[in-house]
Design a protein around this motif. Structure first.
Motif, PDB file in Angstrom:
ATOM      1  N   THR A 108      32.331  48.265  69.627  1.00  0.00           N
ATOM      2  CA  THR A 108      32.049  49.691  69.486  1.00  0.00           C
ATOM      3  C   THR A 108      33.040  50.291  68.507  1.00  0.00           C
ATOM      4  O   THR A 108      34.247  50.110  68.640  1.00  0.00           O
ATOM      5  N   VAL A 109      32.496  50.995  67.507  1.00  0.00           N
ATOM      6  CA  VAL A 109      33.305  51.639  66.480  1.00  0.00           C
ATOM      7  C   VAL A 109      33.164  53.143  66.643  1.00  0.00           C
ATOM      8  O   VAL A 109      32.054  53.654  66.802  1.00  0.00           O
ATOM      9  N   SER A 110      34.292  53.849  66.611  1.00  0.00           N
ATOM     10  CA  SER A 110      34.306  55.306  66.702  1.00  0.00           C
ATOM     11  C   SER A 110      34.366  55.895  65.295  1.00  0.00           C
ATOM     12  O   SER A 110      35.215  55.513  64.492  1.00  0.00           O
ATOM     13  N   PHE A 111      33.448  56.808  65.021  1.00  0.00           N
ATOM     14  CA  PHE A 111      33.432  57.550  63.763  1.00  0.00           C
ATOM     15  C   PHE A 111      33.734  59.007  64.079  1.00  0.00           C
ATOM     16  O   PHE A 111      33.188  59.568  65.033  1.00  0.00           O
ATOM     17  N   ARG A 112      34.594  59.624  63.287  1.00  0.00           N
ATOM     18  CA  ARG A 112      34.896  61.050  63.415  1.00  0.00           C
ATOM     19  C   ARG A 112      34.748  61.684  62.042  1.00  0.00           C
ATOM     20  O   ARG A 112      34.884  61.013  61.025  1.00  0.00           O
TER      21      ARG A 112
ATOM     22  N   ALA B   3      36.732  57.593  56.607  1.00  0.00           N
ATOM     23  CA  ALA B   3      37.949  58.099  57.240  1.00  0.00           C
ATOM     24  C   ALA B   3      37.712  58.242  58.741  1.00  0.00           C
ATOM     25  O   ALA B   3      36.568  58.246  59.201  1.00  0.00           O
ATOM     26  N   PHE B   4      38.790  58.367  59.488  1.00  0.00           N
ATOM     27  CA  PHE B   4      38.715  58.651  60.936  1.00  0.00           C
ATOM     28  C   PHE B   4      37.883  57.620  61.694  1.00  0.00           C
ATOM     29  O   PHE B   4      37.115  57.970  62.596  1.00  0.00           O
ATOM     30  N   THR B   5      37.990  56.366  61.356  1.00  0.00           N
ATOM     31  CA  THR B   5      37.163  55.310  61.941  1.00  0.00           C
ATOM     32  C   THR B   5      38.063  54.251  62.568  1.00  0.00           C
ATOM     33  O   THR B   5      39.059  53.860  61.965  1.00  0.00           O
TER      34      THR B   5
ATOM     35  N   ASN C  61      42.378  66.964  63.610  1.00  0.00           N
ATOM     36  CA  ASN C  61      41.503  67.091  64.774  1.00  0.00           C
ATOM     37  C   ASN C  61      40.049  67.344  64.372  1.00  0.00           C
ATOM     38  O   ASN C  61      39.497  68.402  64.642  1.00  0.00           O
ATOM     39  N   PRO C  62      39.403  66.348  63.753  1.00  0.00           N
ATOM     40  CA  PRO C  62      37.994  66.545  63.402  1.00  0.00           C
ATOM     41  C   PRO C  62      37.131  66.554  64.668  1.00  0.00           C
ATOM     42  O   PRO C  62      37.329  65.745  65.559  1.00  0.00           O
ATOM     43  N   ARG C  63      36.189  67.492  64.739  1.00  0.00           N
ATOM     44  CA  ARG C  63      35.358  67.636  65.943  1.00  0.00           C
ATOM     45  C   ARG C  63      34.156  66.703  65.972  1.00  0.00           C
ATOM     46  O   ARG C  63      33.662  66.369  67.043  1.00  0.00           O
ATOM     47  N   GLY C  64      33.646  66.333  64.803  1.00  0.00           N
ATOM     48  CA  GLY C  64      32.486  65.447  64.792  1.00  0.00           C
ATOM     49  C   GLY C  64      32.844  64.080  65.345  1.00  0.00           C
ATOM     50  O   GLY C  64      33.915  63.539  65.038  1.00  0.00           O
ATOM     51  N   HIS C  65      31.984  63.521  66.188  1.00  0.00           N
ATOM     52  CA  HIS C  65      32.312  62.230  66.799  1.00  0.00           C
ATOM     53  C   HIS C  65      31.047  61.483  67.214  1.00  0.00           C
ATOM     54  O   HIS C  65      30.110  62.083  67.737  1.00  0.00           O
ATOM     55  N   ALA C  66      31.047  60.189  66.956  1.00  0.00           N
ATOM     56  CA  ALA C  66      29.975  59.320  67.451  1.00  0.00           C
ATOM     57  C   ALA C  66      30.525  57.905  67.600  1.00  0.00           C
ATOM     58  O   ALA C  66      31.320  57.454  66.781  1.00  0.00           O
ATOM     59  N   ASN C  67      30.117  57.248  68.653  1.00  0.00           N
ATOM     60  CA  ASN C  67      30.420  55.829  68.828  1.00  0.00           C
ATOM     61  C   ASN C  67      29.185  55.031  68.439  1.00  0.00           C
ATOM     62  O   ASN C  67      28.064  55.400  68.809  1.00  0.00           O
ATOM     63  N   VAL C  68      29.414  53.965  67.695  1.00  0.00           N
ATOM     64  CA  VAL C  68      28.320  53.104  67.250  1.00  0.00           C
ATOM     65  C   VAL C  68      28.613  51.686  67.723  1.00  0.00           C
ATOM     66  O   VAL C  68      29.682  51.142  67.433  1.00  0.00           O
ATOM     67  N   ARG C  69      27.661  51.115  68.445  1.00  0.00           N
ATOM     68  CA  ARG C  69      27.807  49.733  68.890  1.00  0.00           C
ATOM     69  C   ARG C  69      27.221  48.814  67.818  1.00  0.00           C
ATOM     70  O   ARG C  69      26.137  49.067  67.302  1.00  0.00           O
TER      71      ARG C  69
END
Length: 173
Positions: free
Chosen positions: A130-134, A116-118, A144-152
């Motif tokens: 680059t893919v955003s994961f939340r 989810a949230f991708t 509004n999920p707070r966890g976040h990371a971008n993965v190349r």
């Protein structure tokens, strides 16, 4: 000599700027189709997308809900392409898959199972997306999920794409 170095620097800057213009980016929301490509990059043919989607597990096992395309694009250079699919009638917290293509040949998904949230946020180089994961932390609202990371992700011709950054385990739950 000085003039030719300056001319070369200007030419290089123009090439780099041209590569960045319109790179396949999308903030694909599940409620509207978002088909973005660099102007010279054709999308993946529908027949190829349909064939790749048939290999995916159903979004909700035991329910007759199909995947639908909500966004697509490519890295700079056009050969590393992506297509995002959500379940029919999805919300932002619904599972999604990002399918990767080498030219128009399906090669893998961004993660082994749907998340989810991708979404894809862009491309900085040819063959890289680059893919955003939340993900929610604690009692976060789904809006509004707070966890976040971008993965190349890097792809080389005929090699399965691989993440250059760690995929957060929280996004894979």
């Amino acid at each position: 000599m000085r003039h030719s170095a300056k001319t070369a620097a200007v030419a290089l800057a123009m090439v780099v700027a041209g590569l960045g213009a319109g790179a396949g980016q999308a903030d694909a929301a599940p409620t509207s189709a978002n088909n973005t490509h660099p102007a010279a990059c054709p999308g993946v043919p529908t027949s190829r997308v349909d064939a790749a989607v048939r290999h995916l597990a159903p979004p909700f096992p035991g329910r007759d809900i199909a995947w639908r395309v909500t966004g697509q694009g490519s890295s700079m250079g056009c050969w590393f392409k992506w297509v995002q699919v959500y379940p029919q009638g999805a919300t932002g917290s619904s599972p999604t898959h990002i399918l990767f293509f080498d030219q128009d040949r399906f090669i893998s998904t961004a993660t082994p199972k749907s998340t989810a949230f991708t979404h894809v946020v862009g491309s900085a180089w040819p063959g890289e997306l680059t893919v955003s994961f939340r993900w929610p932390i604690g009692d976060d609202a789904n809006a509004n999920p707070r966890g976040h990371a971008n993965v190349r992700y890097q792809s080389l011709p005929f090699i399965r794409p691989f993440p250059l950054d760690p995929i957060p385990w929280q996004a894979l739950r």
